[in-house]
Motif scaffolding. Structure first.
Motif, PDB file in Angstrom:
ATOM      1  N   VAL A  81       0.849  -1.186   0.000  1.00 43.25           N
ATOM      2  CA  VAL A  81       0.000   0.000   0.000  1.00 43.25           C
ATOM      3  C   VAL A  81       0.887   1.239   0.000  1.00 43.25           C
ATOM      4  O   VAL A  81       1.889   1.296   0.715  1.00 43.25           O
ATOM      5  CB  VAL A  81      -0.921   0.025   1.241  1.00 43.25           C
ATOM      6  CG1 VAL A  81      -1.584   1.392   1.423  1.00 43.25           C
ATOM      7  CG2 VAL A  81      -1.984  -1.067   1.131  1.00 43.25           C
ATOM      8  N   GLY A  82       0.536   2.206  -0.822  1.00 39.39           N
ATOM      9  CA  GLY A  82       1.213   3.496  -0.826  1.00 39.39           C
ATOM     10  C   GLY A  82       0.237   4.592  -0.454  1.00 39.39           C
ATOM     11  O   GLY A  82      -0.912   4.577  -0.899  1.00 39.39           O
ATOM     12  N   CYS A  83       0.681   5.536   0.371  1.00 39.15           N
ATOM     13  CA  CYS A  83      -0.193   6.604   0.833  1.00 39.15           C
ATOM     14  C   CYS A  83       0.538   7.935   0.740  1.00 39.15           C
ATOM     15  O   CYS A  83       1.632   8.088   1.277  1.00 39.15           O
ATOM     16  CB  CYS A  83      -0.628   6.336   2.270  1.00 39.15           C
ATOM     17  SG  CYS A  83      -1.727   7.590   2.941  1.00 39.15           S
ATOM     18  N   LYS A  84      -0.051   8.880   0.038  1.00 37.92           N
ATOM     19  CA  LYS A  84       0.474  10.236  -0.073  1.00 37.92           C
ATOM     20  C   LYS A  84      -0.389  11.165   0.785  1.00 37.92           C
ATOM     21  O   LYS A  84      -1.615  11.212   0.635  1.00 37.92           O
ATOM     22  CB  LYS A  84       0.453  10.673  -1.537  1.00 37.92           C
ATOM     23  CG  LYS A  84       0.395  12.176  -1.790  1.00 37.92           C
ATOM     24  CD  LYS A  84       1.639  12.924  -1.393  1.00 37.92           C
ATOM     25  CE  LYS A  84       1.528  14.388  -1.845  1.00 37.92           C
ATOM     26  NZ  LYS A  84       2.644  15.199  -1.351  1.00 37.92           N
ATOM     27  N   LEU A  85       0.248  11.897   1.700  1.00 39.16           N
ATOM     28  CA  LEU A  85      -0.452  12.819   2.576  1.00 39.16           C
ATOM     29  C   LEU A  85      -0.318  14.251   2.074  1.00 39.16           C
ATOM     30  O   LEU A  85       0.792  14.705   1.766  1.00 39.16           O
ATOM     31  CB  LEU A  85       0.108  12.740   3.997  1.00 39.16           C
ATOM     32  CG  LEU A  85       0.023  11.391   4.717  1.00 39.16           C
ATOM     33  CD1 LEU A  85       0.645  11.508   6.103  1.00 39.16           C
ATOM     34  CD2 LEU A  85      -1.418  10.902   4.806  1.00 39.16           C
ATOM     35  N   GLY A  92      -4.480   6.962  -1.409  1.00 40.42           N
ATOM     36  CA  GLY A  92      -3.884   5.649  -1.302  1.00 40.42           C
ATOM     37  C   GLY A  92      -3.987   4.828  -2.570  1.00 40.42           C
ATOM     38  O   GLY A  92      -4.907   5.004  -3.380  1.00 40.42           O
ATOM     39  N   VAL A  93      -3.025   3.930  -2.741  1.00 39.17           N
ATOM     40  CA  VAL A  93      -3.044   2.931  -3.806  1.00 39.17           C
ATOM     41  C   VAL A  93      -2.530   1.623  -3.216  1.00 39.17           C
ATOM     42  O   VAL A  93      -1.863   1.613  -2.177  1.00 39.17           O
ATOM     43  CB  VAL A  93      -2.142   3.317  -5.010  1.00 39.17           C
ATOM     44  CG1 VAL A  93      -2.609   4.613  -5.656  1.00 39.17           C
ATOM     45  CG2 VAL A  93      -0.676   3.420  -4.589  1.00 39.17           C
ATOM     46  N   VAL A  94      -2.847   0.531  -3.878  1.00 33.46           N
ATOM     47  CA  VAL A  94      -2.169  -0.730  -3.587  1.00 33.46           C
ATOM     48  C   VAL A  94      -1.578  -1.207  -4.904  1.00 33.46           C
ATOM     49  O   VAL A  94      -2.242  -1.191  -5.944  1.00 33.46           O
ATOM     50  CB  VAL A  94      -3.117  -1.776  -2.956  1.00 33.46           C
ATOM     51  CG1 VAL A  94      -4.263  -2.144  -3.885  1.00 33.46           C
ATOM     52  CG2 VAL A  94      -2.332  -3.014  -2.532  1.00 33.46           C
ATOM     53  N   GLY A 127      -6.438  -0.594   5.338  1.00 30.04           N
ATOM     54  CA  GLY A 127      -7.333  -1.738   5.490  1.00 30.04           C
ATOM     55  C   GLY A 127      -8.292  -1.871   4.319  1.00 30.04           C
ATOM     56  O   GLY A 127      -8.553  -2.987   3.841  1.00 30.04           O
ATOM     57  N   ARG A 128      -8.820  -0.750   3.843  1.00 27.06           N
ATOM     58  CA  ARG A 128      -9.716  -0.781   2.683  1.00 27.06           C
ATOM     59  C   ARG A 128      -9.000  -1.309   1.452  1.00 27.06           C
ATOM     60  O   ARG A 128      -9.537  -2.137   0.695  1.00 27.06           O
ATOM     61  CB  ARG A 128     -10.266   0.614   2.407  1.00 27.06           C
ATOM     62  CG  ARG A 128     -11.304   1.089   3.405  1.00 27.06           C
ATOM     63  CD  ARG A 128     -11.522   2.581   3.287  1.00 27.06           C
ATOM     64  NE  ARG A 128     -11.860   3.008   1.924  1.00 27.06           N
ATOM     65  CZ  ARG A 128     -11.878   4.283   1.530  1.00 27.06           C
ATOM     66  NH1 ARG A 128     -11.553   5.245   2.385  1.00 27.06           N
ATOM     67  NH2 ARG A 128     -12.194   4.584   0.283  1.00 27.06           N
ATOM     68  N   LEU A 129      -7.783  -0.840   1.231  1.00 22.61           N
ATOM     69  CA  LEU A 129      -7.029  -1.254   0.045  1.00 22.61           C
ATOM     70  C   LEU A 129      -6.570  -2.710   0.153  1.00 22.61           C
ATOM     71  O   LEU A 129      -6.477  -3.412  -0.858  1.00 22.61           O
ATOM     72  CB  LEU A 129      -5.826  -0.329  -0.148  1.00 22.61           C
ATOM     73  CG  LEU A 129      -6.191   1.090  -0.610  1.00 22.61           C
ATOM     74  CD1 LEU A 129      -5.025   2.037  -0.407  1.00 22.61           C
ATOM     75  CD2 LEU A 129      -6.614   1.075  -2.077  1.00 22.61           C
ATOM     76  N   ALA A 130      -6.287  -3.161   1.362  1.00 17.84           N
ATOM     77  CA  ALA A 130      -5.820  -4.540   1.546  1.00 17.84           C
ATOM     78  C   ALA A 130      -6.867  -5.552   1.101  1.00 17.84           C
ATOM     79  O   ALA A 130      -6.527  -6.679   0.688  1.00 17.84           O
ATOM     80  CB  ALA A 130      -5.451  -4.769   3.015  1.00 17.84           C
ATOM     81  N   VAL A 133      -6.590  -7.008  -2.679  1.00 18.77           N
ATOM     82  CA  VAL A 133      -5.516  -7.904  -3.127  1.00 18.77           C
ATOM     83  C   VAL A 133      -5.433  -9.087  -2.164  1.00 18.77           C
ATOM     84  O   VAL A 133      -5.978  -9.031  -1.056  1.00 18.77           O
ATOM     85  CB  VAL A 133      -4.152  -7.168  -3.189  1.00 18.77           C
ATOM     86  CG1 VAL A 133      -4.152  -6.115  -4.280  1.00 18.77           C
ATOM     87  CG2 VAL A 133      -3.799  -6.546  -1.845  1.00 18.77           C
ATOM     88  N   PRO A 134      -4.771 -10.179  -2.571  1.00 20.46           N
ATOM     89  CA  PRO A 134      -4.716 -11.357  -1.695  1.00 20.46           C
ATOM     90  C   PRO A 134      -4.106 -11.077  -0.326  1.00 20.46           C
ATOM     91  O   PRO A 134      -4.555 -11.608   0.690  1.00 20.46           O
ATOM     92  CB  PRO A 134      -3.859 -12.341  -2.502  1.00 20.46           C
ATOM     93  CG  PRO A 134      -4.029 -11.917  -3.920  1.00 20.46           C
ATOM     94  CD  PRO A 134      -4.159 -10.442  -3.887  1.00 20.46           C
ATOM     95  N   SER A 135      -3.065 -10.275  -0.285  1.00 25.31           N
ATOM     96  CA  SER A 135      -2.422  -9.923   0.984  1.00 25.31           C
ATOM     97  C   SER A 135      -1.581  -8.681   0.769  1.00 25.31           C
ATOM     98  O   SER A 135      -1.230  -8.342  -0.365  1.00 25.31           O
ATOM     99  CB  SER A 135      -1.541 -11.067   1.512  1.00 25.31           C
ATOM    100  OG  SER A 135      -0.456 -11.304   0.621  1.00 25.31           O
ATOM    101  N   VAL A 136      -1.276  -7.984   1.858  1.00 24.77           N
ATOM    102  CA  VAL A 136      -0.431  -6.795   1.808  1.00 24.77           C
ATOM    103  C   VAL A 136       0.825  -7.065   2.614  1.00 24.77           C
ATOM    104  O   VAL A 136       0.770  -7.537   3.754  1.00 24.77           O
ATOM    105  CB  VAL A 136      -1.179  -5.559   2.351  1.00 24.77           C
ATOM    106  CG1 VAL A 136      -0.216  -4.401   2.582  1.00 24.77           C
ATOM    107  CG2 VAL A 136      -2.263  -5.131   1.373  1.00 24.77           C
ATOM    108  N   ASP A 137       1.971  -6.770   2.015  1.00 25.78           N
ATOM    109  CA  ASP A 137       3.255  -7.086   2.636  1.00 25.78           C
ATOM    110  C   ASP A 137       3.936  -5.892   3.285  1.00 25.78           C
ATOM    111  O   ASP A 137       4.979  -6.047   3.922  1.00 25.78           O
ATOM    112  CB  ASP A 137       4.195  -7.689   1.573  1.00 25.78           C
ATOM    113  CG  ASP A 137       3.609  -8.935   0.959  1.00 25.78           C
ATOM    114  OD1 ASP A 137       3.579  -9.966   1.637  1.00 25.78           O
ATOM    115  OD2 ASP A 137       3.149  -8.870  -0.201  1.00 25.78           O
TER     116      ASP A 137
END
Length: 375
Positions: A81-85, A92-94, A127-130, A133-137
């Motif tokens: 997941v990437g998050c720009k503030l 956010g993106v995944v 959590g929404r982005l996770a 996809v199958p899993s977030v690392d």
């Protein structure tokens, strides 16, 4: 978040990075390129295939003789997941291991951007982005300002934060790997693996928008933090008789290119200024041409200081300013050799207008590099 994945060894990382940036290749080609023995290359390939990072298939269109085995990276081997503030929003993106965006999301930050409330929003966004996809690392977060130890926000330019450990707070809440980076540095990392870095080991990145940002890559290594956060380049003088920036410098780069300063001088929003130029307004054209000349001088100075021919221009305002022919004319004038000079230089300059999704992708790619062990 999934359990923390094991980082790759130096050899595994070198093979994986080469395949990510340059595409599928045979063991022989990789061994020759990375100067690895046949035995070492075979050992690394077996380990990476067994670890679910690589897959090895027969060459799709084999030539004469025995078909070659071709190694490639599995896109789903890692998801980050990437998050720009910004000052009021988390974007956010995944992404998969190639930095390809699989899903996007955004969330408003609480008024005043309190630290604990912002951490909660980032966790909820992740959590929404996770779920997409199958899993977030892991997770990467980027923001404007000064970041140290890939975790501590020493100065959050648009958030009003000072000396807060964002990485530690997110690790405690989410578990797993977390990396925090300056937003322009994160973009430079994405360019290193999936953009300009494919053909240039040294290049500069200049972002133009709400502020001016500078990213530096030297000999394949991203400069983690600039000694001045880009201040010296942003406030380099263009002319002694120009407008003043917010710090009171007359005719500096920021006075022409920083959006707040440009809007203050124009007396109207940036988009309206661009529209006025399109409609033929002479004042708007003159202001944007002056900005374009300042940009041309900055690009030439930046390239000369880095001793590179590659500069990437990015940001929300980059395309509108580079639309002026004054950019190319100024750079050409700076490159014009003297009568006794035999050496010629040409700059390779690209413009990449950015959306907030692109900024968030930079954070995700930084996260990918972190979970693989490249940081």
């Amino acid at each position: 978040m999934a359990h923390e994945p094991a980082v790759l060894s130096a050899g595994e990382l070198a093979v994986t990075r080469h395949l990510l940036t340059h595409g599928p290749a045979s063991r022989g080609h990789l061994g020759d390129t990375l100067r690895l023995s046949v035995a070492s290359m075979s050992r690394l390939a077996r380990s990476l295939v067994a670890g679910g990072i690589l897959v090895e298939d027969l060459e799709p269109q084999p030539g004469i003789g025995r078909p070659r085995q071709i190694l490639s990276v599995l896109p789903g081997a890692r998801h980050v997941v990437g998050c720009k503030l910004t000052g009021d929003t988390a974007y956010g993106v995944v992404c998969d291991i190639y930095g390809d965006v699989k899903a996007t999301a955004r969330a408003a930050l609480p008024p005043g951007t309190p630290f604990d409330g912002t951490v909660r929003v980032i966790a909820q966004l992740a959590g929404r982005l996770a779920r997409r996809v199958p899993s977030v690392d892991g997770i990467g977060v980027s923001l404007g300002g000064v970041v140290t130890d890939r975790s501590v926000v020493r100065e959050g330019t648009f958030l009003g934060w000072h000396d807060v450990d964002l990485g530690a707070a997110l690790r405690e809440r989410l578990g797993g790997p977390v990396v925090v980076a300056n937003d322009v540095t994160a973009l430079a990392r994405a360019e290193l693996w999936f953009g300009a870095g494919r053909s240039h080991t040294t290049f500069g990145l200049l972002t133009i928008g709400a502020g001016l940002g500078f990213g530096v890559v030297r000999e394949g290594v991203v400069v983690e933090s600039l000694v001045d956060n880009g201040h010296l380049l942003a406030h380099a003088p263009v002319t002694g008789s120009g407008p003043r920036c917010s710090l009171g410098h007359r005719g500096c780069v920021a006075a022409y290119l920083n959006r707040d300063d440009l809007e203050r001088h124009a007396g109207l929003p940036f988009d309206d200024l661009v529209a006025a130029r399109t409609a033929g307004d002479a004042t708007a054209t003159a202001l944007l041409d002056a900005a374009a000349r300042a940009l041309g001088h900055t690009v030439a100075t930046f390239a000369g200081a880095l001793q590179t021919t590659r500069i990437v221009l990015a940001g929300e305002d980059a395309a509108a300013i580079t639309d002026s022919p004054a950019v190319a004319a100024t750079i050409a004038e700076r490159l014009r050799p003297g009568p006794d000079e035999s050496q010629r230089c040409r700059l390779d300059i690209t413009t990449a207008p950015l959306t907030f999704t692109d900024w968030a992708r930079g954070a995700a790619v930084t996260g990918i590099q972190h979970v693989l062990g490249a940081l």
